[in-house]
Design an enzyme around this catalytic site. Structure first.
Site, PDB file in Angstrom:
ATOM      1  N   GLU A 104     -42.289  29.173  15.098  1.00 25.89           N
ATOM      2  CA  GLU A 104     -40.933  29.099  15.629  1.00 25.89           C
ATOM      3  C   GLU A 104     -39.892  29.420  14.559  1.00 25.89           C
ATOM      4  O   GLU A 104     -40.075  29.144  13.382  1.00 25.89           O
ATOM      5  CB  GLU A 104     -40.695  27.703  16.212  1.00 25.89           C
ATOM      6  CG  GLU A 104     -41.604  27.484  17.406  1.00 25.89           C
ATOM      7  CD  GLU A 104     -41.372  26.169  18.113  1.00 25.89           C
ATOM      8  OE1 GLU A 104     -41.737  26.087  19.292  1.00 25.89           O
ATOM      9  OE2 GLU A 104     -40.818  25.241  17.511  1.00 25.89           O
ATOM     10  N   CYS A 155     -33.540  29.233  10.371  1.00 24.51           N
ATOM     11  CA  CYS A 155     -34.589  28.340   9.885  1.00 24.51           C
ATOM     12  C   CYS A 155     -35.928  29.057  10.116  1.00 24.51           C
ATOM     13  O   CYS A 155     -36.293  29.351  11.251  1.00 24.51           O
ATOM     14  CB  CYS A 155     -34.499  27.034  10.668  1.00 24.51           C
ATOM     15  SG  CYS A 155     -35.724  25.818  10.192  1.00 24.51           S
ATOM     16  N   CYS A 213     -49.464  23.172   9.334  1.00 24.17           N
ATOM     17  CA  CYS A 213     -49.203  22.740   7.956  1.00 24.17           C
ATOM     18  C   CYS A 213     -50.312  21.796   7.525  1.00 24.17           C
ATOM     19  O   CYS A 213     -50.754  20.951   8.299  1.00 24.17           O
ATOM     20  CB  CYS A 213     -47.852  22.046   7.853  1.00 24.17           C
ATOM     21  SG  CYS A 213     -47.445  21.543   6.160  1.00 24.17           S
ATOM     22  N   CYS A 216     -47.564  15.345   7.245  1.00 21.93           N
ATOM     23  CA  CYS A 216     -46.647  14.197   7.200  1.00 21.93           C
ATOM     24  C   CYS A 216     -46.663  13.467   8.549  1.00 21.93           C
ATOM     25  O   CYS A 216     -46.748  14.084   9.598  1.00 21.93           O
ATOM     26  CB  CYS A 216     -45.227  14.667   6.881  1.00 21.93           C
ATOM     27  SG  CYS A 216     -45.106  15.479   5.281  1.00 21.93           S
ATOM     28  N   CYS A 224     -43.989  14.379  11.398  1.00 18.65           N
ATOM     29  CA  CYS A 224     -43.724  15.806  11.644  1.00 18.65           C
ATOM     30  C   CYS A 224     -44.726  16.368  12.638  1.00 18.65           C
ATOM     31  O   CYS A 224     -45.937  16.245  12.443  1.00 18.65           O
ATOM     32  CB  CYS A 224     -43.802  16.563  10.321  1.00 18.65           C
ATOM     33  SG  CYS A 224     -43.697  18.356  10.523  1.00 18.65           S
ATOM     34  N   SER A 232     -38.171  17.114   0.164  1.00 21.99           N
ATOM     35  CA  SER A 232     -38.347  16.127   1.229  1.00 21.99           C
ATOM     36  C   SER A 232     -38.891  14.838   0.628  1.00 21.99           C
ATOM     37  O   SER A 232     -40.079  14.716   0.376  1.00 21.99           O
ATOM     38  CB  SER A 232     -39.315  16.689   2.279  1.00 21.99           C
ATOM     39  OG  SER A 232     -38.734  17.818   2.890  1.00 21.99           O
ATOM     40  N   CYS A 263     -35.373  19.560  13.686  1.00 19.74           N
ATOM     41  CA  CYS A 263     -36.340  19.427  12.605  1.00 19.74           C
ATOM     42  C   CYS A 263     -37.568  18.681  13.073  1.00 19.74           C
ATOM     43  O   CYS A 263     -37.462  17.639  13.709  1.00 19.74           O
ATOM     44  CB  CYS A 263     -35.762  18.602  11.457  1.00 19.74           C
ATOM     45  SG  CYS A 263     -34.247  19.220  10.823  1.00 19.74           S
TER      46      CYS A 263
HETATM   47  N1  SAH Z   1     -42.657  21.673   4.651  1.00 24.99           N
HETATM   48  C1  SAH Z   1     -41.338  21.683   4.142  1.00 24.99           C
HETATM   49  C2  SAH Z   1     -40.359  22.442   5.013  1.00 24.99           C
HETATM   50  C3  SAH Z   1     -40.490  22.304   6.497  1.00 24.99           C
HETATM   51  S1  SAH Z   1     -40.055  20.751   7.188  1.00 24.99           S
HETATM   52  C4  SAH Z   1     -40.855  20.271   3.905  1.00 24.99           C
HETATM   53  O1  SAH Z   1     -41.498  19.328   4.340  1.00 24.99           O
HETATM   54  O2  SAH Z   1     -39.839  20.130   3.250  1.00 24.99           O
HETATM   55  C5  SAH Z   1     -38.278  20.755   7.082  1.00 24.99           C
HETATM   56  C6  SAH Z   1     -37.661  19.364   7.056  1.00 24.99           C
HETATM   57  O3  SAH Z   1     -37.791  18.720   8.339  1.00 24.99           O
HETATM   58  C7  SAH Z   1     -38.317  18.444   6.054  1.00 24.99           C
HETATM   59  O4  SAH Z   1     -37.375  17.727   5.320  1.00 24.99           O
HETATM   60  C8  SAH Z   1     -39.103  17.540   6.950  1.00 24.99           C
HETATM   61  O5  SAH Z   1     -39.392  16.353   6.309  1.00 24.99           O
HETATM   62  C9  SAH Z   1     -38.194  17.388   8.131  1.00 24.99           C
HETATM   63  N2  SAH Z   1     -38.866  16.849   9.312  1.00 24.99           N
HETATM   64  C10 SAH Z   1     -40.147  17.023   9.669  1.00 24.99           C
HETATM   65  N3  SAH Z   1     -40.401  16.374  10.828  1.00 24.99           N
HETATM   66  C11 SAH Z   1     -39.254  15.789  11.211  1.00 24.99           C
HETATM   67  C12 SAH Z   1     -38.877  15.005  12.355  1.00 24.99           C
HETATM   68  N4  SAH Z   1     -39.738  14.724  13.310  1.00 24.99           N
HETATM   69  N5  SAH Z   1     -37.610  14.579  12.420  1.00 24.99           N
HETATM   70  C13 SAH Z   1     -36.715  14.918  11.456  1.00 24.99           C
HETATM   71  N6  SAH Z   1     -37.007  15.642  10.380  1.00 24.99           N
HETATM   72  C14 SAH Z   1     -38.271  16.084  10.255  1.00 24.99           C
HETATM   73 FE1  SF4 Z   2     -45.659  20.122   6.524  1.00 26.69          FE
HETATM   74 FE2  SF4 Z   2     -43.062  19.794   5.964  1.00 26.69          FE
HETATM   75 FE3  SF4 Z   2     -44.098  18.939   8.296  1.00 26.69          FE
HETATM   76 FE4  SF4 Z   2     -44.728  17.672   6.042  1.00 26.69          FE
HETATM   77  S1  SF4 Z   2     -42.691  17.826   6.962  1.00 26.69           S
HETATM   78  S2  SF4 Z   2     -46.162  18.274   7.654  1.00 26.69           S
HETATM   79  S3  SF4 Z   2     -44.799  19.373   4.595  1.00 26.69           S
HETATM   80  S4  SF4 Z   2     -43.936  21.042   7.623  1.00 26.69           S
END
Ligand code: SAH
Ligand code: SF4
Length: 381
Positions: A91, A104, A111, A115, A118, A219, A344
């Site tokens: 996306e 974005c 990934c 996390c 996420c 992050s 996000c």
């Molecule tokens: N992998 C990288 C970039 C992609 S995620 C990273 O983790 O930084 C981009 C941002 O979205 C990161 O700060 C991540 O922690 C945040 N993010 C992921 N899942 C989320 C969610 N469910 N709600 C809000 N932010 C989220």
């Molecule tokens: Fe991957 Fe970023 Fe999502 Fe963590 S927050 S699972 S590093 S995309």
């Protein structure tokens, strides 16, 4: 097999042109046709010699990504779902704001970091995107928007590598893509308008600093290792102290004099007053000097089966106040595009969601109108 011109930075384009017996200035012309003018056909490249125009389609192509869906939010946000083959989709989200248009971009299908909060992480890792697939997102979105808005002007002014995937776990493909974004013959974005967001791949942060120091977002999500271990599993490999050391090494090369820390607000998990206090102590006190930084609090965007909730508004506000009172500039990120799951962490490449076409088209029209107003404002500025 034909070469994909979207895989090339300018040096690679020049090397490719050399194999055709063409000089570097031809590579520059070709590069500008592709990225600046969004040409899809070699016949349109009128300043190239006719013989070269005839040869190019035999040896190369401009490989767009197939669009599975395009959705528009009532707030102007547009989300594309691109097919990257083998049942994988990624996306890309365009977010118009009054003074800029941010894209974005995804770096991986899925990934591997995993996390807890996420949805991309929950889906697991499929594969790295190629340079061409990373750049196709920008190329497609920019030229789609220009056509939709009937403008020759640049629409996308900022790129954030905050879509699906961990960009620093796909450095080999990311690096040439960043170079094209920054190249004056490409998208001509300044280093401060291109942001790489990372969950903390420390060695690659050093490499990025040395080779292509764009703006960096880290992050963080937790103020101590025990909690961060449970939210961002990569922390077990690169704990907070090492991560912050890497931030301090990055800063002298960075285009801005601060690092952005992202902190996703999870109800009852990382949002208590003691977490805010710990975060202040960590950021102000690390290595005896502190890390010059801004903090971006992201309200958690829920997705099915996460088992997590977003912190209540007043809790987020109190958390932000603690940090701001301690002199750490802290903002709360506005959620954009949540009616189309473009916020996000909601990016899961859901191929099933292709219903309600008419409704979506109506939203797209609204979005385009908002984008038109946005572009008008940019022009007047
Ligand atoms: N992998 C990288 C970039 C992609 S995620 C990273 O983790 O930084 C981009 C941002 O979205 C990161 O700060 C991540 O922690 C945040 N993010 C992921 N899942 C989320 C969610 N469910 N709600 C809000 N932010 C989220
Ligand atoms: Fe991957 Fe970023 Fe999502 Fe963590 S927050 S699972 S590093 S995309």
């Amino acid at each position: 097999m034909k070469s994909n011109l979207l895989d090339f930075d300018l040096d690679a384009m020049a090397a490719f042109c050399e194999t055709l017996g063409e000089k570097r200035f031809r590579a520059v012309q070709l590069f500008r046709w592709v990225h600046q003018k969004g040409a899809r056909r070699f016949d349109d490249m009128t300043d190239l010699a006719r013989s070269l125009r005839a040869k190019l389609p035999e040896v190369c192509e401009i490989e767009d990504l197939p669009v599975l869906s395009r959705q528009s939010s009532s707030d102007g946000t547009i989300k594309w779902l691109f097919d990257v083959g083998d049942g994988n989709a990624v996306e890309t989200v365009f977010i118009p704001e009054t003074d800029r248009g941010t894209l974005c971009v995804s770096s991986q299908a899925g990934c591997a970091v995993g996390c807890r909060f996420c949805s991309t992480g929950h889906q697991g890792f499929s594969r790295n995107l190629t340079t061409g697939e990373i750049l196709a997102q920008l190329w497609h979105a920019e030229h789609f928007l220009r056509r939709a808005l009937s403008t020759q002007e640049r629409v996308i002014t900022n790129v954030v590598m905050m879509g699906m995937g961990e960009p620093l776990q796909n450095y080999a493909a990311l690096f040439p893509a960043l170079r094209v974004m920054l190249d004056d013959h490409g998208y001509g974005l300044s280093r401060r308008r291109v942001t790489v967001s990372t969950s903390g791949v420390v060695p690659m942060m050093d490499r990025l600093a040395a080779e292509c120091p764009v703006a960096l977002a880290v992050s963080l999500h937790a103020p101590n290792d025990q909690l961060r271990d449970s939210l961002v599993p990569l922390n077990r490999k690169y704990p907070i102290a090492e991560l912050l050391d890497a931030c301090l090494r990055y800063l002298p090369r960075a285009p801005r004099d601060f690092i952005t820390f992202e902190y996703c607000m999870l109800d009852g998990v990382n949002d208590r007053p003691e977490h805010a206090d710990q975060l202040v102590a960590l950021i102000r006190g690390h290595a005896g000097v502190g890390v010059p930084s801004k903090v971006n609090l992201i309200p958690f965007n829920p997705f099915p089966d996460s088992g997590l909730k977003c912190s209540p508004k007043d809790v987020v506000a109190r958390f932000a106040k603690t940090l701001n009172d301690a002199g750490i500039v802290t903002t709360v990120r506005k959620t954009r595009g949540d009616d189309i799951d473009a916020a996000c962490g909601q990016l899961a490449g859901d191929v099933m969601d292709r219903t309600r076409v008419a409704q979506r088209q109506a939203r797209l029209r609204t979005a385009q109108q908002q984008t038109i107003r946005f572009v008008e404002r940019v022009k007047q500025a």
